[in-house]
Design a protein around this motif. Structure first.
Motif, mmCIF file in Angstrom:
data_model
loop_
_atom_site.group_PDB
_atom_site.id
_atom_site.type_symbol
_atom_site.label_atom_id
_atom_site.label_comp_id
_atom_site.label_asym_id
_atom_site.label_seq_id
_atom_site.Cartn_x
_atom_site.Cartn_y
_atom_site.Cartn_z
ATOM 1 N N THR A 133 36.860 47.042 37.719
ATOM 2 C CA THR A 133 37.422 46.075 37.937
ATOM 3 C C THR A 133 36.372 45.413 38.978
ATOM 4 O OG1 THR A 133 38.641 47.279 39.771
ATOM 5 C CG2 THR A 133 39.914 46.687 37.857
ATOM 6 N N LYS A 136 33.642 43.676 37.317
ATOM 7 C CA LYS A 136 34.150 42.203 36.619
ATOM 8 C C LYS A 136 34.062 41.022 37.845
ATOM 9 C CE LYS A 136 33.969 44.041 32.670
ATOM 10 N NZ LYS A 136 33.433 45.011 33.079
ATOM 11 N N VAL A 137 34.471 41.562 38.748
ATOM 12 C CA VAL A 137 34.616 40.726 40.076
ATOM 13 C C VAL A 137 32.991 40.150 39.990
ATOM 14 C CG1 VAL A 137 34.819 39.961 42.518
ATOM 15 C CG2 VAL A 137 36.375 41.259 41.313
ATOM 16 N N VAL A 201 41.092 40.574 39.931
ATOM 17 C CA VAL A 201 39.978 40.165 39.185
ATOM 18 C C VAL A 201 40.735 38.672 38.253
ATOM 19 C CG1 VAL A 201 38.605 41.030 36.928
ATOM 20 C CG2 VAL A 201 39.376 42.555 38.829
#
Length: 430
Positions: A133, A136-137, A201
């Motif tokens: 996660t 992905k940020v 996200v």
């Protein structure tokens, strides 16, 4: 439960990467098919298919599928004006590689942060979810803040406020991730915490997308204002030409009377009065006859008009043009560049008490054309090396318009004020 959480994070990862790739292709290229539902269907199938491959856990197969899918999608479902399919495929594959690098950096960074704050998640599943996660940020921010700017055809600039908002969202996301990590450490429900990470996200993805859309909207509104300014300048120009045409018709209508009057004066021996009569007619005709300054008809007419306006406002107007031809300038650009700059010069010089003048010099400079415009002026307000209009909102569009036109000729413009004289230098590639 741990396997389900990891699978959900994997699917979220595939969704984010696919969403960014499709958004990039939708923004940059033309769609092959007009039916928008085709692209919705393709995106859903791509996300599901790639998620299944990811869940198998074969890294090499996963990489091959991503590369093949991106190549096929960019080739089949999109095209660009240059019709260079290879270039389009390479751009999309570069983005995929960029995303992979950002993911790796995100994993390294979150592991470093957890170690820095001495947070041991103990379970490998939650460590993996955190890495997926948070990476992905990082991908989302690196895409919107760097990649889109590098690949932007319109060269839309970020304002300081937009940079600040992006960094605030990034810091907020980072703090939330650390808080979630603390929650995992205290034994809170893993499922709720994982959902929270996924929401962060998704929120980042759509917040930054919203900022991007808002930025493009502001840019397009500015473009509309520029075009409106151009249209208004053209309208003013045609009104002036109509006035000159009417004046010409008026003079031609009375030409027989003028000729007979001059003949009568000469017959009666009143040569002095006849010469004065001829001089008056010449003065009437002079503003209507454009002087050939540059060889560019539109530019010559514009210079003639501005010279007439300056004389009416008691401003000396002088033009010096070396042996140079300005035919390379398009009509709209000639009007935009010189119309705006000379109008600004007239407006500034008109406010000065005493000596008021405008001087324009055009000369060759290496393989370019150097234009210098000087005018008397009261002290101006400046920002970033450019005089700032005091007329209020939406004013100053003229200079933006000038810069836009100059860029078409690979040119540049600079401003300075010294001892009550404003100097504008611009280079144009002929």
């Amino acid at each position: 439960m741990d396997d389900i959480l990891l699978a959900l994070c994997t699917c979220l990862s595939c969704f984010i990467v696919a969403a960014i790739l499709f958004q990039f292709m939708n923004d940059r290229y033309n769609k092959t098919f007009h039916n928008k539902y085709v692209y919705y269907f393709v995106e859903v199938i791509a996300i599901i298919g790639i998620s299944i491959i990811n869940l198998l856990g074969f890294s090499v197969l996963n990489l091959i599928v991503w590369i093949a899918a991106v190549g096929i999608l960019s080739y089949v479902f999109y095209f660009d004006d240059s019709d260079k399919a290879l270039k389009r495929i390479i751009e999309c594959e570069v983005l995929l590689f960029y995303i992979a690098v950002c993911e790796s950096l995100g994993v390294v960074f979150v592991d470093w942060m957890l170690k820095l704050f001495q947070i041991d998640l103990k379970t490998g599943t939650m460590q993996g979810c955190m890495e997926i996660t948070f990476s992905k940020v990082v991908v989302i921010f690196m895409y919107y803040m760097i990649f889109t700017r590098l690949m932007n055809k319109k060269k839309i600039a970020f304002t300081r406020v937009q940079w600040a908002i992006n960094f605030i969202i990034l810091i907020y996301s980072l703090i939330n991730m650390l808080v979630i990590a603390e929650g995992i450490l205290r034994g809170q429900e893993n499922f709720i915490l994982t959902v929270n990470m996924g929401c962060i996200v998704l929120a980042d993805l759509y917040l930054l997308y919203f900022i991007k859309v808002a930025n493009e909207k502001n840019y397009l509104e500015g473009e509309v204002l520029i075009l409106e300014k151009q249209a208004y300048m053209q309208y003013e120009y045609y009104l002036m030409q109509e006035q000159k045409y009417n004046a010409t018709v008026h003079i031609l209508h009375d030409v027989d009377k003028h000729v007979k009057s001059i003949e009568n004066l000469c017959v009666n021996g009143e040569n002095g009065e006849a010469a004065e009569y001829v001089k008056e007619i010449r003065n009437m005709l002079e503003p209507l006859i454009p002087v050939k300054y540059t060889g560019n008809p539109i530019l010559d007419i514009l210079f003639t008009d501005k010279a007439t306006i300056s004389r009416e406002k008691k401003i000396k107007f002088d033009i010096k043009v070396d042996n140079i031809n300005m035919d390379f300038l398009e009509a709209i650009d000639a009007t935009t560049i010189f119309g705006n700059l000379i109008d600004n010069a007239i407006e500034a010089a008109e406010k000065v008490n005493g000596d008021r003048y405008i001087q324009i010099g055009i000369s060759p400079y290496q393989e370019m054309v150097l234009v210098r415009i000087e005018n008397t002026s009261l002290p101006l307000k400046w920002k970033n090396g450019v005089p700032v209009s005091e007329k209020g909102k939406n004013h100053g569009i003229g200079l933006l318009n000038v810069k836009r036109s100059i860029e078409k000729y690979d040119g540049d413009i600079s401003f300075q004020q010294k001892s009550g004289i404003v100097t504008v230098d611009l280079l144009l590639n002929s």
